[in-house]
Design an enzyme around this catalytic site. Structure first.
Site, PDB file in Angstrom:
ATOM      1  N   TYR A  35       8.933   6.985  12.960  1.00  0.00           N
ATOM      2  CA  TYR A  35       7.624   6.358  13.206  1.00  0.00           C
ATOM      3  C   TYR A  35       6.655   7.379  13.817  1.00  0.00           C
ATOM      4  O   TYR A  35       5.499   7.504  13.385  1.00  0.00           O
ATOM      5  CB  TYR A  35       7.813   5.162  14.149  1.00  0.00           C
TER       6      TYR A  35
ATOM      7  N   LYS B 293       3.042   8.717  12.367  1.00  0.00           N
ATOM      8  CA  LYS B 293       1.768   8.526  13.075  1.00  0.00           C
ATOM      9  C   LYS B 293       1.105   9.875  13.389  1.00  0.00           C
ATOM     10  O   LYS B 293      -0.123  10.002  13.335  1.00  0.00           O
ATOM     11  CB  LYS B 293       2.007   7.709  14.349  1.00  0.00           C
TER      12      LYS B 293
ATOM     13  N   SER C 248      -1.360   5.949  16.519  1.00  0.00           N
ATOM     14  CA  SER C 248      -0.621   5.437  17.685  1.00  0.00           C
ATOM     15  C   SER C 248      -0.622   6.528  18.749  1.00  0.00           C
ATOM     16  O   SER C 248      -0.900   7.690  18.447  1.00  0.00           O
ATOM     17  CB  SER C 248       0.823   5.124  17.281  1.00  0.00           C
TER      18      SER C 248
ATOM     19  N   VAL D 261       0.810  -1.224   0.000  1.00  0.00           N
ATOM     20  CA  VAL D 261       0.000   0.000   0.000  1.00  0.00           C
ATOM     21  C   VAL D 261       0.845   1.275   0.000  1.00  0.00           C
ATOM     22  O   VAL D 261       0.299   2.376   0.047  1.00  0.00           O
ATOM     23  CB  VAL D 261      -1.037   0.013   1.156  1.00  0.00           C
TER      24      VAL D 261
HETATM   25  P1  NAP Z   1       2.121  -6.333  12.589  1.00  0.00           P
HETATM   26  O1  NAP Z   1       1.610  -7.361  13.509  1.00  0.00           O
HETATM   27  O2  NAP Z   1       3.583  -6.308  12.238  1.00  0.00           O
HETATM   28  O3  NAP Z   1       1.269  -6.398  11.220  1.00  0.00           O
HETATM   29  C1  NAP Z   1       1.527  -5.468  10.195  1.00  0.00           C
HETATM   30  C2  NAP Z   1       0.599  -5.742   9.038  1.00  0.00           C
HETATM   31  O4  NAP Z   1       0.816  -4.767   8.007  1.00  0.00           O
HETATM   32  C3  NAP Z   1       0.837  -7.095   8.386  1.00  0.00           C
HETATM   33  O5  NAP Z   1      -0.386  -7.592   7.906  1.00  0.00           O
HETATM   34  C4  NAP Z   1       1.766  -6.756   7.214  1.00  0.00           C
HETATM   35  O6  NAP Z   1       1.697  -7.773   6.231  1.00  0.00           O
HETATM   36  C5  NAP Z   1       1.149  -5.437   6.781  1.00  0.00           C
HETATM   37  N1  NAP Z   1       2.025  -4.552   6.013  1.00  0.00           N
HETATM   38  C6  NAP Z   1       3.236  -4.053   6.367  1.00  0.00           C
HETATM   39  N2  NAP Z   1       3.715  -3.284   5.387  1.00  0.00           N
HETATM   40  C7  NAP Z   1       2.795  -3.287   4.380  1.00  0.00           C
HETATM   41  C8  NAP Z   1       2.729  -2.711   3.097  1.00  0.00           C
HETATM   42  N3  NAP Z   1       3.717  -1.932   2.624  1.00  0.00           N
HETATM   43  N4  NAP Z   1       1.632  -2.947   2.337  1.00  0.00           N
HETATM   44  C9  NAP Z   1       0.633  -3.733   2.772  1.00  0.00           C
HETATM   45  N5  NAP Z   1       0.642  -4.308   3.990  1.00  0.00           N
HETATM   46  C10 NAP Z   1       1.728  -4.107   4.771  1.00  0.00           C
HETATM   47  O7  NAP Z   1       1.806  -4.860  13.135  1.00  0.00           O
HETATM   48  P2  NAP Z   1       0.753  -4.362  14.223  1.00  0.00           P
HETATM   49  O8  NAP Z   1       1.444  -4.301  15.515  1.00  0.00           O
HETATM   50  O9  NAP Z   1      -0.515  -5.083  14.103  1.00  0.00           O
HETATM   51  O10 NAP Z   1       0.547  -2.848  13.725  1.00  0.00           O
HETATM   52  C11 NAP Z   1      -0.535  -2.500  12.863  1.00  0.00           C
HETATM   53  C12 NAP Z   1      -0.743  -0.995  12.929  1.00  0.00           C
HETATM   54  O11 NAP Z   1      -0.962  -0.615  14.279  1.00  0.00           O
HETATM   55  C13 NAP Z   1       0.452  -0.197  12.434  1.00  0.00           C
HETATM   56  O12 NAP Z   1       0.004   0.931  11.710  1.00  0.00           O
HETATM   57  C14 NAP Z   1       1.125   0.249  13.723  1.00  0.00           C
HETATM   58  O13 NAP Z   1       1.826   1.446  13.560  1.00  0.00           O
HETATM   59  C15 NAP Z   1      -0.078   0.433  14.622  1.00  0.00           C
HETATM   60  N6  NAP Z   1       0.220   0.362  16.044  1.00  0.00           N
HETATM   61  C16 NAP Z   1       0.609  -0.814  16.613  1.00  0.00           C
HETATM   62  C17 NAP Z   1       0.855  -0.853  17.991  1.00  0.00           C
HETATM   63  C18 NAP Z   1       1.217  -2.116  18.707  1.00  0.00           C
HETATM   64  O14 NAP Z   1       1.436  -2.071  19.918  1.00  0.00           O
HETATM   65  N7  NAP Z   1       1.287  -3.250  18.060  1.00  0.00           N
HETATM   66  C19 NAP Z   1       0.739   0.317  18.749  1.00  0.00           C
HETATM   67  C20 NAP Z   1       0.357   1.495  18.128  1.00  0.00           C
HETATM   68  C21 NAP Z   1       0.080   1.510  16.775  1.00  0.00           C
HETATM   69  P3  NAP Z   1       2.893  -7.986   5.132  1.00  0.00           P
HETATM   70  O15 NAP Z   1       4.191  -7.791   5.855  1.00  0.00           O
HETATM   71  O16 NAP Z   1       2.677  -9.366   4.607  1.00  0.00           O
HETATM   72  O17 NAP Z   1       2.649  -6.953   4.093  1.00  0.00           O
END
Ligand code: NAP
Length: 262
Positions: A157, A161, A143, A65
């Site tokens: 990052y 965000k 975030s 994306v």
């Molecule tokens: P995650 O478990 O690493 O999952 C990331 C997802 O995004 C995967 O499905 C990955 O699949 C996909 N992705 C990564 N790069 C992409 C790209 N260029 N195009 C399409 N898909 C892509 O991460 P998460 O922790 O769930 O985080 C998800 C969101 O929540 C992020 O925006 C992150 O900043 C936000 N967030 C997370 C936390 C936390 O504590 N986990 C806290 C605050 C905010 P592929 O690699 O196969 O593409």
């Protein structure tokens, strides 16, 4: 209490893992047609199978994306498959750490492209269909890091965000006449595959710093996303709901120690 979202189409970018997977499963249970998007087909297909096993409707779509052509092709394919795009959850994101002095321009650009440029590209690709739906919903996964807090290693990052929120506020104004709302969920530390990679020590420290004394679940975030997508949230736009167990509230370590002392 809430009107049904059954039959609406939702795109969840980054829907194959972590928070996105939680959002996809939640919307699947709500009766939506779920487009699970990631760069890795096999992972997206696993989530599709989970939704189908629970009696829901879903399909996997591959797209990076941060790439305009791929994102446009994905939106077109979803429209062809499901006939509408009612809800966009722009959730895909990465969080590699690099401190200033060591962070390269390539590191910076990679995070901004994946987290922020993708927000614009996903919205842009889905916009005609969201307008046509008459009740479009855009839900960004931002975030607390960036909009509210900072963490060493995550200046790029945090910028991505916080940038999502700047984008959101103007998009919310521009798209209000089309009856499209644009909101964001601001997760604290959520237990995901991505977070697991940061190690047990990081996770234990994070749990200790949260007044609720636990990390968030992907369901905690999915419930907030579902609220923004609901008909009942039609008058809520340009807002972020922080879902962090109170993590941003203590003004000092002393505040947490005082809380622990009871
Ligand atoms: P995650 O478990 O690493 O999952 C990331 C997802 O995004 C995967 O499905 C990955 O699949 C996909 N992705 C990564 N790069 C992409 C790209 N260029 N195009 C399409 N898909 C892509 O991460 P998460 O922790 O769930 O985080 C998800 C969101 O929540 C992020 O925006 C992150 O900043 C936000 N967030 C997370 C936390 C936390 O504590 N986990 C806290 C605050 C905010 P592929 O690699 O196969 O593409």
């Amino acid at each position: 209490m809430f009107a049904s979202l059954a039959g609406r189409t939702v795109i969840v970018t980054g829907g194959s893992k972590g928070i996105g997977r939680g959002i996809a499963l939640r919307f699947g249970r709500a009766g939506c047609k779920v487009a699970v998007v990631s760069r890795t087909l096999a992972d997206a297909e696993k989530v599709v199978a989970e939704i189908a096993a629970a009696g829901g409707t879903a399909a996997a779509f591959v797209a990076d994306v941060s790439d305009e052509a791929a994102t446009k092709a994905m939106a077109k394919a979803v429209l062809e498959r499901f006939g509408s795009i009612d809800i966009l959850c722009a959730n895909a994101g990465i969080f590699p750490a690099a401190k200033l002095g060591k962070m390269t321009l390539a590191d910076f650009d990679h995070v901004i492209h994946t987290n922020l440029r993708s927000t614009f590209l996903s919205v842009d690709a889905c916009l005609p269909a969201l307008k046509a739906s008459g009740h479009g919903r855009i839900v960004l996964t931002s975030s607390i890091t960036g909009p509210i807090t900072g963490y060493p290693g995550w200046s790029h990052y945090g910028a991505s965000k916080a940038g999502q929120l700047g984008f959101m506020r103007t998009a919310a104004i521009e798209l209000a006449p089309s009856n499209i709302t644009v909101n964001a969920v601001g997760p604290g530390n959520i237990r995901t595959e991505g977070l697991d990679g940061l190690g047990p020590e990081y996770i234990a420290k994070m749990e200790a710093s949260v007044p609720m004394k636990r990390l968030g679940t992907v369901e905690d975030i999915a419930n907030a996303a579902l609220f923004f997508a609901s008909d009942e949230a039609a008058y809520v736009t340009g807002q972020m709901i922080v879902v962090d167990g109170g993590q941003i509230l203590p003004e000092s370590l002393g505040a947490l120690e005082e809380m622990d002392a009871g």
